[in-house]
Design a protein around this motif. Sequence first.
Motif, PDB file in Angstrom:
ATOM      1  N   GLY A  46       0.813  -1.219   0.000  1.00 22.77           N
ATOM      2  CA  GLY A  46       0.000   0.000   0.000  1.00 22.77           C
ATOM      3  C   GLY A  46       0.841   1.261   0.000  1.00 22.77           C
ATOM      4  N   LEU A  47       1.921   1.274   0.799  1.00 21.24           N
ATOM      5  CA  LEU A  47       2.802   2.438   0.824  1.00 21.24           C
ATOM      6  C   LEU A  47       3.518   2.631  -0.507  1.00 21.24           C
ATOM      7  N   CYS A  50       0.963   4.127  -2.838  1.00 20.65           N
ATOM      8  CA  CYS A  50       0.648   5.519  -2.489  1.00 20.65           C
ATOM      9  C   CYS A  50       1.736   6.483  -2.929  1.00 20.65           C
ATOM     10  N   PHE A  51       2.987   6.110  -2.697  1.00 19.34           N
ATOM     11  CA  PHE A  51       4.079   7.017  -3.019  1.00 19.34           C
ATOM     12  C   PHE A  51       4.555   6.890  -4.462  1.00 19.34           C
ATOM     13  N   LYS A  55       1.115  13.054  -7.227  1.00 22.31           N
ATOM     14  CA  LYS A  55       0.047  13.895  -6.677  1.00 22.31           C
ATOM     15  C   LYS A  55      -0.622  14.694  -7.792  1.00 22.31           C
ATOM     16  N   SER A 323      -5.529  13.760  -5.152  1.00 23.22           N
ATOM     17  CA  SER A 323      -5.207  12.344  -5.314  1.00 23.22           C
ATOM     18  C   SER A 323      -3.682  12.187  -5.282  1.00 23.22           C
ATOM     19  N   PRO A 324      -3.182  11.018  -4.904  1.00 22.67           N
ATOM     20  CA  PRO A 324      -3.942   9.797  -4.570  1.00 22.67           C
ATOM     21  C   PRO A 324      -4.511   9.849  -3.156  1.00 22.67           C
ATOM     22  N   LYS A 325      -5.607   9.150  -2.953  1.00 20.92           N
ATOM     23  CA  LYS A 325      -6.224   9.052  -1.632  1.00 20.92           C
ATOM     24  C   LYS A 325      -5.528   7.914  -0.870  1.00 20.92           C
ATOM     25  N   LYS A 326      -4.530   8.281  -0.089  1.00 17.22           N
ATOM     26  CA  LYS A 326      -3.657   7.289   0.540  1.00 17.22           C
ATOM     27  C   LYS A 326      -4.396   6.437   1.561  1.00 17.22           C
ATOM     28  N   ILE A 329      -6.382   3.781  -0.284  1.00 16.77           N
ATOM     29  CA  ILE A 329      -5.514   2.738  -0.847  1.00 16.77           C
ATOM     30  C   ILE A 329      -4.984   1.816   0.246  1.00 16.77           C
ATOM     31  N   LEU A 330      -4.544   2.394   1.371  1.00 16.05           N
ATOM     32  CA  LEU A 330      -4.064   1.575   2.489  1.00 16.05           C
ATOM     33  C   LEU A 330      -5.172   0.712   3.065  1.00 16.05           C
ATOM     34  N   CYS A 333      -5.665  -2.257   0.741  1.00 18.92           N
ATOM     35  CA  CYS A 333      -4.546  -3.200   0.847  1.00 18.92           C
ATOM     36  C   CYS A 333      -4.604  -3.978   2.164  1.00 18.92           C
TER      37      CYS A 333
END
Length: 355
Positions: A46-47, A50-51, A55, A323-326, A329-330, A333
Amino acid sequence: MKLKDTFTTIFGYNRFHRIKLSDIIYKLWTHRSLIFKSLCLGIVIGLVICFSIPKEYTTKMQLCLEKNNKTNMLSGSILSELIDMAITPDAYSENLYALLISTPQFNQDLLNIQVPLSKDNKNKISLRQYLDKEQSKAWWNYIIDFPANCIELLIREDSDNKPGTSYMPTLRDAELIEELQQHISLSQIESTGMMELEVELQNPYVTALLADSICTRLNRYINNYRKAKAITRYQFSDSIYNESKHIYLDTHSKYASYRDSNQKISNNYNKLAEERLKTENNIAYTTYMNSALQRQANLNNVILEKPIYHIVQPSYISAKASSPKKLVILSYCLFLSLFIPSTWITFYNTRHSSK
């Protein structure tokens, strides 16, 4: 063979075997190390996701559409009625604005605008260069697009490197136009009837300027269409005006000449002829005046440049990425990393234990 034995034969275990909740909890607790490892893996994945996703910043503008109301300045007059008749419905209705800004010709013009990369507005580049060089994407997209890019380099023709036009853009411009269309949306708010323009890009300054440029160009595009239509109507009314003026001057000259030459003659034939010429002269005068008023009304529409909307919420520089909506997403996951091993532990082990 009974139905229970049939299911047992097909699926390899007895599906009618009752599973107790305490057994499930015990099995999950027994394999808690596997679940913990899966959760850690889910957090890492997930991390990474996200990264890896760049953005993006969103700018929204709300537009209140201008309605074609009838004029009240000369209410009740003939000129007012003729001006209202000259205002005809547009071919580009408000429902077609979203389709209009998504056309390749409209987006081709947007590629040439200069956009700032920072707050001081010193470093400016064209939107074409920004989309081509500054916009990034997730690393896995480069891996997915690598075969297609290799094939594209092999089949690319030399003509694609020539400068493109609005009617025949280059291959790279066509790709940038398609990419730009995905970042622009125009929709109508049903509750208020207003239009909402939404632009989403990776640079907040570019996003704000692009949204403002779209509104300016849309207003200019519709006004140019209205002006071209008004010019056509004015040219037609001007030709009718000149023709009616010529007819009126001709009938007026005949009527005046007849009266001058027959002042001392008094008989029924001369009276009927004079009345006929007078009636023709009055009809020509009325037609001439109406055509003059219609010509003036169409000329006013040519001169007048009326905005198609009023900006209720102007463009702004967004300080927070949309976005992204962290967290989302986490959450996905973590859910999958918990659901998959728990399901496997519960049903896989239950199947083997029930054989």
